[in-house]
Enzyme design. Structure first.
Site, PDB file in Angstrom:
ATOM      1  CD  GLU A   1      -4.955 -17.076   2.690  1.00 39.22           C
ATOM      2  OE1 GLU A   1      -5.938 -17.461   3.376  1.00 39.22           O
ATOM      3  OE2 GLU A   1      -4.818 -15.902   2.318  1.00 39.22           O
TER       4      GLU A   1
ATOM      5  CB  CYS B   1      19.146  34.055   2.004  1.00 36.19           C
ATOM      6  SG  CYS B   1      17.783  32.877   1.920  1.00 36.19           S
TER       7      CYS B   1
ATOM      8  CG  ASP C   1      -0.314 -11.435   1.385  1.00 41.36           C
ATOM      9  OD1 ASP C   1      -1.561 -11.374   1.358  1.00 41.36           O
ATOM     10  OD2 ASP C   1       0.419 -10.492   1.055  1.00 41.36           O
TER      11      ASP C   1
ATOM     12  CE  LYS D   1      -3.063  -6.582   7.475  1.00 41.30           C
ATOM     13  NZ  LYS D   1      -3.902  -7.093   6.467  1.00 41.30           N
TER      14      LYS D   1
END
Ligand code: IVH
Length: 668
Positions: A170, A428, A116, A310
């Site tokens: 990279e 309720c 990354d 991914k």
């Protein structure tokens, strides 16, 4: 050797040594200033005696002056992007496409980590590094040569001199350097960078290579680009060549002849990647053979011979658009955030509980805020924090209402200030519905046909206000409800009638007694045997039961001494419910195997059981249900999307059962 040349060699070696200390060991022996002195001396000697200078001299790494701006570089071959995949099935589809196009040839796949960072093209002319450029729009990028030269993984000179050579890879920053760089940045009063990738991109955009060097960038080569005079037939050969040429190539590269091998390898990195010193956001799967690649070709966007896998993002940013309130069976108002849908860990998240007032206040979560949401594996979505910097001024602080959104009764904040509660109690309708839902659920009374929709209808029609009312329903009443046929009405009545025989433990589990869940209900039933003994037990007696503390004991005692609850129990008795407990049913009576002494952990999503249902079943059969895998675990029951528990079980050699195998084991 000429003494000047000798001194220059000496300086080379010293500077390389300090570069190593600085970059690789992150443990410099000399100050930046002393380092600059060595470099300056070498630079001066090179200027005076250019005949002794070499292109891979360390002065080339940080010798340059700051540049004025970025030149544009046109890539000889476009830097294409690659398609993404997110699941094992996506990878199988990719494999099918590849195999079909290769008509008969079987591909070997090379699987790599997807680093990354920032994609880069490095150009060498006659063996000397001349230009490094970012991907840009794929056709042309920015010339960042001055900064790339500071990266020790980028060779300045190749051992061979092909006329034109291009390495692609990279540029990245390690997690440790990211943290250290960010600390320096904050100390200097700057905003911290969000992640290593952004920091890397920012560092490459610096004009002054001296600054860029301080960021300690790194480079992994992962492919050959356009080359003249280089003959390689496969990707693995290309990587080997890059290594021989002095590039850093990531060590975690494996090849497979089947897609199933690829899938297993990819999944094996899903959690292991967190232990790497740098960040990865997935895997890259490449066809190894270049002739096969040629046959596969590219679409307009990306090559057909490569795909990225991914890892599902586990955290994401999204906007909190509004907050709903859910009324629980005891009247507690639980705030629930409505979120702009965001994809996390493979699923789309659009709601997340905000738990209580404390949670909202301590995190200062406001309506309209940008929030960080997390979903790790099977864990339910969680709002980690709000991002106050992203506020525009239109965000609104959330206030709990003064009256219940369902019944209008006053709302009170409890003693600790953590929870708000509706004081409407049995008036309720939202609370009544929740009570009935808890009562009918599978691990409590297991009433077939009494789902959420029907409960809604029964309460709204005024037919059911208490649990006891369920047992007074008639066929005529049910048939009169919308979308209710005679057959389903009869099935529902049968289901309700059948529940009368469930016995004390299940009734207790269904009664919404504060703090009493399925396992405490089991304990109480086997300890007291019938409802009268339990109702007459004082708090002291209750707290003598193993596993029941004083707070729980007090709550149970209080519950049975409330006149409404007392009345309800008497009604249930009169309606014929079994409110006693036989001795623990034997597994044979339950139609299953004896799991005594066996510890189970359940993980992932099961098709037929909720987590509590299967755990209750395990307990009924004498086994133990535990939340975490250890060496004492006998079986892991793994459903869909099982995560880290499955990895751990495999590591420890714990037997892993699918849902079907579990059912076989218990004889269902
Ligand atoms: S191969 C045409 N391999 O992921 C194929 N890419 O869109 C070229 N990346 O920004 C890419 N690690 O820079 C390849 N081992 C790896 C990679 C990798 C990271 C990046 C690449 C690009 C993105 C893919």
């Amino acid at each position: 050797m000429n003494p000047v040349e000798k001194r220059m060699r000496e300086l080379y070696l010293q500077i390389e040594h300090h570069n190593q200390k600085y970059y690789v060991d992150a443990n410099p022996e000399i100050s930046d200033r002393d380092f600059d002195r060595l470099l300056d001396e070498l630079k001066t000697l090179e200027e005076q005696h250019p005949q002794f200078a070499t292109p891979d001299s360390p002065t080339q790494r940080v010798g340059g002056k700051p540049i004025e701006g970025f030149a544009t570089v046109r890539h000889r071959e476009p830097m294409l992007s690659i398609d993404n995949s997110y699941s094992s099935d996506d990878l199988r589809e990719f494999d099918q496409r590849v195999c079909k196009l290769l008509s008969g040839l079987t591909p070997t796949y090379v699987v790599e980590l997807k680093i990354d960072g920032v994609a880069m093209s490095l150009i060498y002319e006659n063996g000397v590094f001349t230009t490094g450029a970012t991907r840009g729009d794929g056709e042309q990028g920015d010339d960042v040569t001055h900064n790339l030269k500071t990266i020790p993984d980028v060779p300045l000179k190749l051992p061979k001199s092909p006329a034109h050579f291009e390495a692609r890879g990279e540029v990245y920053m390690t997690r440790a350097d990211f943290a250290a760089n960010n600390r320096r940045r904050v100390e200097a009063g700057d905003e911290p960078a969000a992640n290593p990738r952004n920091f890397t991109a920012g560092s490459l955009k610096l004009l002054d290579p001296k600054e860029s060097r301080k960021r300690r960038l790194h480079f992994f080569a992962y492919a050959l680009g356009s080359c003249d005079g280089i003959e390689v037939a496969t990707h693995l050969d290309g990587l080997a060549l890059l290594k021989r040429f002095g590039f850093s190539v990531n060590p975690h590269i494996v090849s497979f002849d089947s897609i199933e091998g690829v899938i297993d390898y990819c999944n094996s990195w899903a959690t292991k990647r967190n232990d790497l010193p740098y960040e990865t956001d997935g895997m890259v799967i490449k066809v190894n053979d270049f002739a096969q690649r040629k046959k596969l070709g590219t679409t307009s966007k990306s090559p057909r011979w490569v795909i990225a896998y991914k890892f599902a993002a586990e955290q994401g940013l999204t906007k909190l658009t509004s907050i709903d309130l859910q009324v629980g069976k005891l009247g507690t108002l639980t705030p629930v955030a409505n979120l702009e849908p965001v994809k996390l860990a493979g699923t789309t998240v659009s709601r997340a509980s905000l738990h209580n007032a404390d949670f909202i206040e301590s995190k200062d979560i406001r309506v309209g805020d940008t929030v960080v949401v997390e979903k790790a594996g099977e864990i339910i979505p969680y709002v980690v924090r709000s991002e106050p910097e992203a506020r525009t001024g239109t965000e609104k602080v959330f206030h709990f209402p003064k009256s219940c959104p369902s019944c209008g009764s006053p709302v009170e904040r409890d003693k600790n200030g953590t929870f708000y509660r509706c004081t409407g109690g049995r008036k309720c309708t939202a609370q009544i519905k929740e009570v009935l839902r808890a009562y009918a659920r599978r691990s409590a009374m297991d009433i077939e046909g009494l789902g959420e929709k029907i409960i809604e209808q029964l309460v709204d029609a005024g037919l059911v206000n208490t649990i006891a009312d369920l047992y007074r329903l008639t066929l005529d009443q049910l048939v009169a409800l919308e979308r209710m046929g005679k057959k389903s009405a009869q099935n529902l009545l049968d289901g309700i009638a059948a529940s009368k025989e469930r016995g004390l433990a299940r009734v207790l589990a269904g009664l919404a007694i504060p703090h009493v869940g399925d396992s405490v209900a089991d304990l109480l039933a086997s300890e007291f045997g019938d409802i009268d003994a339990l109702m007459h037990a004082g708090a002291d007696r209750l707290s003598q039961v193993m596993g029941i503390g004083p707070i729980m004991a007090e709550a149970i005692h209080e519950f049975f001494h409330d006149s409404h609850n007392h009345k309800l129990i008497e009604e249930l008795k009169a309606l014929g419910l079994k409110l006693s407990q036989d001795r623990r049913p034997t597994p044979a009576q339950l139609g299953g195997a004896d799991l005594a002494g066996k510890t189970f952990v359940v993980t992932g999503t099961l098709a037929k059981y909720s987590r509590e249902e299967i755990e209750s079943l395990i307990r009924q059969l004498g086994g133990k249900a535990s939340g975490s895998v250890s060496k004492n675990t006998h079986f892991l029951v793994a459903g869909e999307k099982a995560g880290s528990k499955l990895d751990k079980a495999r590591q420890l050699g714990v037997t892993v059962l699918s849902e079907e195998e579990f059912e076989k084991l218990i004889g269902r």
